[in-house]
Design an enzyme around this catalytic site. Structure first.
Site, PDB file in Angstrom:
ATOM      1  N   HIS A 194      35.337  26.910  29.066  1.00 44.36           N
ATOM      2  CA  HIS A 194      34.602  25.437  28.837  1.00 44.36           C
ATOM      3  C   HIS A 194      36.214  24.213  28.132  1.00 44.36           C
ATOM      4  O   HIS A 194      36.249  25.220  26.921  1.00 44.36           O
ATOM      5  CB  HIS A 194      33.924  25.733  28.261  1.00 44.36           C
ATOM      6  CG  HIS A 194      32.791  24.147  28.647  1.00 44.36           C
ATOM      7  ND1 HIS A 194      32.598  23.124  27.906  1.00 44.36           N
ATOM      8  CD2 HIS A 194      32.220  24.217  29.102  1.00 44.36           C
ATOM      9  CE1 HIS A 194      31.935  22.430  28.240  1.00 44.36           C
ATOM     10  NE2 HIS A 194      30.570  23.079  28.791  1.00 44.36           N
ATOM     11  N   ASP A 244      31.985  32.336  22.583  1.00 40.83           N
ATOM     12  CA  ASP A 244      31.448  31.447  22.907  1.00 40.83           C
ATOM     13  C   ASP A 244      30.574  31.556  24.302  1.00 40.83           C
ATOM     14  O   ASP A 244      30.707  32.469  25.434  1.00 40.83           O
ATOM     15  CB  ASP A 244      32.340  30.347  23.958  1.00 40.83           C
ATOM     16  CG  ASP A 244      31.433  29.701  24.465  1.00 40.83           C
ATOM     17  OD1 ASP A 244      30.407  29.214  24.812  1.00 40.83           O
ATOM     18  OD2 ASP A 244      32.704  28.458  25.400  1.00 40.83           O
ATOM     19  N   GLN A 263      27.415  30.731  27.390  1.00 38.93           N
ATOM     20  CA  GLN A 263      26.343  31.315  29.145  1.00 38.93           C
ATOM     21  C   GLN A 263      25.553  32.827  29.332  1.00 38.93           C
ATOM     22  O   GLN A 263      25.359  33.257  30.394  1.00 38.93           O
ATOM     23  CB  GLN A 263      27.711  31.450  29.774  1.00 38.93           C
ATOM     24  CG  GLN A 263      27.914  29.823  30.517  1.00 38.93           C
ATOM     25  CD  GLN A 263      26.641  28.953  30.847  1.00 38.93           C
ATOM     26  OE1 GLN A 263      26.128  29.320  31.623  1.00 38.93           O
ATOM     27  NE2 GLN A 263      26.891  27.748  31.159  1.00 38.93           N
ATOM     28  N   LYS A 294      20.505  25.615  26.825  1.00 44.33           N
ATOM     29  CA  LYS A 294      20.763  26.623  28.136  1.00 44.33           C
ATOM     30  C   LYS A 294      19.744  27.409  27.995  1.00 44.33           C
ATOM     31  O   LYS A 294      19.399  28.577  28.291  1.00 44.33           O
ATOM     32  CB  LYS A 294      21.929  26.640  28.409  1.00 44.33           C
ATOM     33  CG  LYS A 294      22.920  26.299  27.817  1.00 44.33           C
ATOM     34  CD  LYS A 294      24.663  26.659  28.478  1.00 44.33           C
ATOM     35  CE  LYS A 294      25.569  25.611  28.464  1.00 44.33           C
ATOM     36  NZ  LYS A 294      26.080  24.371  29.083  1.00 44.33           N
ATOM     37  N   CYS A 310      33.246  21.064  33.462  1.00 46.40           N
ATOM     38  CA  CYS A 310      34.087  21.311  32.112  1.00 46.40           C
ATOM     39  C   CYS A 310      35.166  21.720  32.469  1.00 46.40           C
ATOM     40  O   CYS A 310      34.991  22.741  30.945  1.00 46.40           O
ATOM     41  CB  CYS A 310      33.073  20.784  31.153  1.00 46.40           C
ATOM     42  SG  CYS A 310      31.901  19.674  31.230  1.00 46.40           S
TER      43      CYS A 310
HETATM   44  C1  LIG Z   1      30.724  28.285  28.493  1.00 46.93           C
HETATM   45  C2  LIG Z   1      30.267  27.333  27.621  1.00 46.93           C
HETATM   46  N1  LIG Z   1      30.609  26.753  26.471  1.00 46.93           N
HETATM   47  C3  LIG Z   1      30.287  26.232  25.873  1.00 46.93           C
HETATM   48  C4  LIG Z   1      29.497  25.182  26.339  1.00 46.93           C
HETATM   49  C5  LIG Z   1      28.967  23.764  25.761  1.00 46.93           C
HETATM   50  O1  LIG Z   1      28.004  23.794  25.314  1.00 46.93           O
HETATM   51  P1  LIG Z   1      27.022  22.763  24.629  1.00 46.93           P
HETATM   52  O2  LIG Z   1      27.859  21.395  25.813  1.00 46.93           O
HETATM   53  O3  LIG Z   1      25.655  23.000  24.977  1.00 46.93           O
HETATM   54  O4  LIG Z   1      27.588  22.221  23.863  1.00 46.93           O
HETATM   55  C6  LIG Z   1      29.561  24.893  27.959  1.00 46.93           C
HETATM   56  C7  LIG Z   1      28.001  24.556  28.209  1.00 46.93           C
HETATM   57  O5  LIG Z   1      28.209  24.147  29.842  1.00 46.93           O
HETATM   58  C8  LIG Z   1      29.135  26.027  28.086  1.00 46.93           C
HETATM   59  O6  LIG Z   1      28.914  26.594  29.494  1.00 46.93           O
END
Ligand SMILES: Cc1ncc(COP(=O)(O)O)c(C=O)c1O
Lengths: 148, 418
Positions: B135, B212, B215, B238, B376
């Protein structure tokens, strides 16, 4: 919300499938790239003005959704032969048509009227105006625009 | 029909979808006059009534700033807020509740680690290893510190099916690698990465690893100690909690050695104009007034997930994934983006002749909420040669009706873009 058929009219689907003026312009004196980061629509626009300041030839290529592709295709058709000022004024009226709820049909816009349904889908207005913003950037020699 | 389906759900996965759905008010509000099929939990999950109530109750009955007042409201707020730490600790099997740092979300957690843990260690030529499926939140913070220090971001490639190329990953772990940051579950492809193996390989070379978990936390059991990670993070929104709240977990030895990320109130021990000393973790990393009610509601959300059962959620979503992939594969011109063997409940696809954005609009008119875009993960879009995809992602409240509705919506897409 209106019917999807209002948005995806046959004319739009047709221009999406077979975009007109889907090519480069050689030689050209103006060009620009437009990008809509939200949906990834990309368009490259080239055009040539004649001595009287009219758009003699214009073409585009790129990759976008049906609305942005059809809008670009129809735009190239309607601005060909127009002066730069006429094209700008068309954009103003077109912009009004696709953003203002109270906009009445504008016969002077001709074929562009098929895109009026976009105003019921605020998320998609940028798709319809991307080509026009790109045209404006090309005419102003800005080179690149992004709709965000 | 609904009876057999319910009993099937019950016997199959020990998860009563109808009862879960009843807990989520928004699922019962029609969209465009149609039943809402919410298939975008990957972007953000809907909230159960208990989470909504927890936040409201805080404001209605005991809200005050935390860690300050000696009056009762402040004590109650502080207790409720601090009470979330052991919940998170249990939720991810952390060794110590001092390892739980509250942040704004996964993005802030990654930035915190980049700035406070990794950046001070970097020299020109050093490398940070990530993967091609990250991401943007797990790409850009590394690029930023690389640019400032002359270090380099190295990317481990994936195979066409969306699995990480482990041989290539191994090759990219070098004497110059200072840090590894990988996504546990890809938000675009659904790929579940072999994080244990990745961590073992990195640790053989004494390289710390951030996972990370944006998900993974909502969808499967997570045990950060068994995994062996150095850092793990996720976002509350999430995990059926509020937005603007998230968790960074880090091994205490790391957190203790790290300088603060932001300066301000709450993160200090003593302040004078000559010298300020910092509080111990986790307070050292929690400068300023946090999202108090939101953090409290995060605790409620995690307890809710636990009450449903994380194995059960994972099995239920996997069942939907299989059902959905099979049903969607029947549609002409369907191309799945991400077909890894180990996959979470995410289906990304493109359909010949129909742009994802047009699909998104048509599906919306049919009451189906999916994400259409690059999610993203622009490098992934480039990798697969598509401008965008449509993504359906599952949460615990989804059922086969949602999938059937999606299939019906795509047939409608075909009417326009057949
Ligand atoms: C795999 C992953 N990492 C990081 C993020 C970033 O999360 P946040 O926007 O809640 O900080 C997301 C959110 O879409 C994600 O799916």
């Amino acid at each position: 919300m209106s019917d999807l058929r209002e948005l995806y009219q046959e004319v739009i689907l047709d221009h999406n499938k077979q975009p007109r003026n889907f090519h480069g312009v050689d030689p050209h004196d103006h060009e620009a790239d437009g990008y809509n980061p939200l949906c990834g629509d990309k368009i490259h626009l080239e055009l040539r003005l004649d001595d009287g300041g009219r758009i003699e030839d214009i073409g585009f290529n790129g990759d976008g959704c049906a609305i942005s592709t059809a809008s670009a295709s129809i735009m190239t058709e309607v601005v060909k032969g127009k002066t730069v000022d006429e094209a700008r004024s068309m954009f103003d009226r077109f912009h009004y048509l696709v953003t203002d709820e109270s906009a009445q049909p504008d016969p002077s816009l001709g074929k562009l009227g098929v895109l009026a349904g976009v105003r019921d889908y605020p998320m998609r207005v940028k798709c319809a105006t991307l080509a026009w913003h790109t045209l404006q950037a090309a005419l102003e020699n800005k080179g690149e625009i992004s709709t965000e | 029909m609904s009876v057999t389906r319910e009993s099937e759900a019950l016997s199959g996965h020990g998860l009563d979808v109808a009862r879960i759905r009843a807990d989520f008010p928004v699922l019962h509000k029609p969209v465009n006059g149609k039943r809402l099929a919410f298939l975008d939990s990957g972007a953000s999950a809907q909230k159960p009534q208990c989470v909504i109530d927890a936040e409201r109750e805080c404001y209605e009955s005991y809200y005050a700033n935390i860690h300050r007042g000696v009056y009762q409201l402040s004590q109650r707020s502080t207790q409720a807020y601090e009470g979330v730490r052991p919940i998170v600790q249990r939720f991810i099997h952390a060794a110590d509740e001092r390892e739980i740092v509250f942040v704004r979300g996964a993005t802030e957690a990654i930035n915190l680690v980049a700035q406070s843990f990794v950046r001070p260690k970097l020299n020109p030529g050093d490398e940070i290893l990530i993967t091609e499926m990250e991401h943007h939140a797990n790409i850009v913070p590394w690029q930023m510190i690389a640019e400032e220090t002359g270090a380099k971001v190295v990317v481990a490639p994936i195979f066409d099916n969306g699995e990480l190329d482990m041989a290539a990953f191994r090759e990219r772990l070098t004497a110059r690698t200072r840090f590894v940051s990988v996504v546990h579950v890809s938000n675009t492809l659904g790929t579940i990465n072999p994080v244990e193996e990745i961590i073992t390989l990195a640790h053989e070379r004494d390289i710390p690893v951030l996972v990370d978990g944006a998900q993974s936390a909502p969808h499967m059991p997570v045990d950060v100690q068994a995994m062996g990670a150095d850092f793990y993070c996720f976002s509350a929104h999430k995990t059926y909690g509020p937005s603007g709240v998230g968790v960074l977990w880090g091994k205490l030895e790391h957190l203790e050695a790290m300088p603060p990320y932001q300066g301000g109130g709450d993160m200090i021990r003593t302040v004078s104009f000559e010298k300020t000393t910092y509080a111990a973790p986790p307070q050292r990393f929690e400068a300023g007034t946090p999202n108090i009610a939101g953090t409290i509601a995060l605790g409620t959300a995690l307890e809710y997930i636990e009450s449903v059962g994380r194995e059960a959620i994972s099995a239920h979503e996997h069942g939907l994934l299989e059902y959905g992939m099979e049903a969607l594969a029947e549609i002409d011109g369907m191309r799945f983006i991400g077909t890894a063997e180990h996959k979470a409940g995410v289906i990304s696809f493109v359909l010949e002749g129909a742009h994802p954005h047009d699909m998104g609009t048509i599906l919306d008119m049919e009451g189906i909420a999916v994400r259409a875009g690059h999610h993203c993960t622009q490098p992934l879009m480039t990798r697969y040669g598509v401008p965008a995809t449509v993504r359906a992602s599952f949460g615990m409240y989804n059922d086969r009706d949602d999938v059937d509705q999606l299939v019906g919506g795509l047939r409608r897409v075909k009417e326009f873009f057949g």
